[in-house]
Design a protein around this motif. Structure first.
Motif: not given
Length: 327
Positions: A135-144, A112-113, A119-133
């Protein structure tokens, strides 16, 4: 991507996940009459190769891959008591005395994946990019967990919508029946007055001495007849509206549906309070409908009877209208 695939062709199956994100921001200063402009661009591509196989280590120690067409769930080990001579997919390890021996059954996660990008773009301040990944049981439990909460939200929203529609139907039916009953009563009073007037005019017609006076009286009678025809059309229209105005049974069905859906939407803490309130409101509405439905039905029946009387009165008015050329 092809290189790792070829290198691991004879190894255990692996998940390959690749992502590419391009974010751009262009600012154009004002020139002459052209105002300043800001353009934001975002492009993202993802590729995932997820094998669906099961890894079964047999008793001889030679690992092998078995094709699997369904999700196997997270890894877990359990002991099942099973007679050694019963047909099964795994060795029972019988001791020869006919007694059941513990059997090891291993379920291997079906790759499971879950990938989440923020993505957050602010008019004042830096842009923020986050990605969470995951697999396995962690992905299935989170999806559930996410799926259960989303399902509760969906059911709770449908319950609120059903309740709102039920309340609208009750309001429309009750107010509509009262309006039509009031209109029917007014039309009945007008028909009585018109009947009285045409009877007076018909009685005076015989006493008119000149031809001109007779023609004037006949004209008034015909005007009353035309008005009677117009009011009859109105009465028929009101009858048609009354025939389809009672939608309390539909309102009851929607309220019960709201009650059922709200009850199903109480699995998560965030949704539970609102769903509970919707359920209680729906239960109250269903209870109120049991008492109000007969009263509304009686109101509609009274309005229908009133309109039937209107049609009878107006028929009597039209009967008093002389035919053209009788004078």
């Amino acid at each position: 991507m092809l290189g790792p695939l070829l290198m691991t062709a004879g190894c255990n199956p692996s998940i390959y996940f690749s992502t590419g994100t391009t974010v751009g921001l262009e600012a154009t200063p004002p020139t002459g009459e052209t105002p300043p402009a800001i353009t934001f661009g975002y492009k993202r591509a993802e590729l995932a190769l997820v094998p669906v196989v099961e890894f079964n280590p047999p008793s001889d120690g030679q690992a092998k891959l078995t094709a699997k067409s369904s999700d196997l769930g997270c890894s877990e080990t359990k002991n099942d008591a099973k007679p050694h001579n019963q047909t099964g997919t795994a060795d029972t390890g019988g001791s020869g005395d006919g007694k059941a021996q513990p059997r090891q059954t291993t379920k291997v996660d079906a790759f499971s994946v879950l990938a989440v990008f923020h993505l957050a773009v602010n008019w004042f301040g830096p842009a923020q990019i986050e990605q969470h990944f995951a697999t396995g049981c962690a992905a299935r439990n989170l999806i559930h967990g996410l799926t259960e909460e989303e399902e509760d939200k969906r059911l709770a929203e449908e319950a609120r919508q059903n309740l709102k529609e039920a309340e609208e139907l009750v309001k429309t039916t009750t107010e509509g029946a009262q309006r039509l009953k009031k209109h029917a009563e007014k039309l009945e009073n007008d028909a009585r007055e018109l009947k009285k007037k045409i009877e007076d005019d018909a009685g005076k017609l015989a006493g008119e001495s000149t031809q001109k006076e007779k023609e004037t009286r006949e004209k008034k009678l015909r005007e009353s007849g035309e008005k009677a025809k117009e009011w009859q059309q109105t009465a028929e229209r009101l009858k048609s509206e009354l025939n389809g105005i009672n939608r309390l049974e539909e309102a009851k069905d929607k309220a019960e549906s709201a009650q059922h859906k709200a009850e199903q939407a109480m699995n998560t803490e965030e949704v539970r309070p609102g769903a509970k309130q919707t359920k209680e409101s729906a239960e109250k509405l269903v209870s109120n409908l049991k008492g109000s439905a007969p009263d509304v039905a009686a109101l509609i029946k009274d309005a229908q009877d009133t309109l039937e009387n209107v049609l009878t009165l107006l028929d009597q008015v039209k009967a008093k209208v002389p035919a053209k050329g009788t004078s």
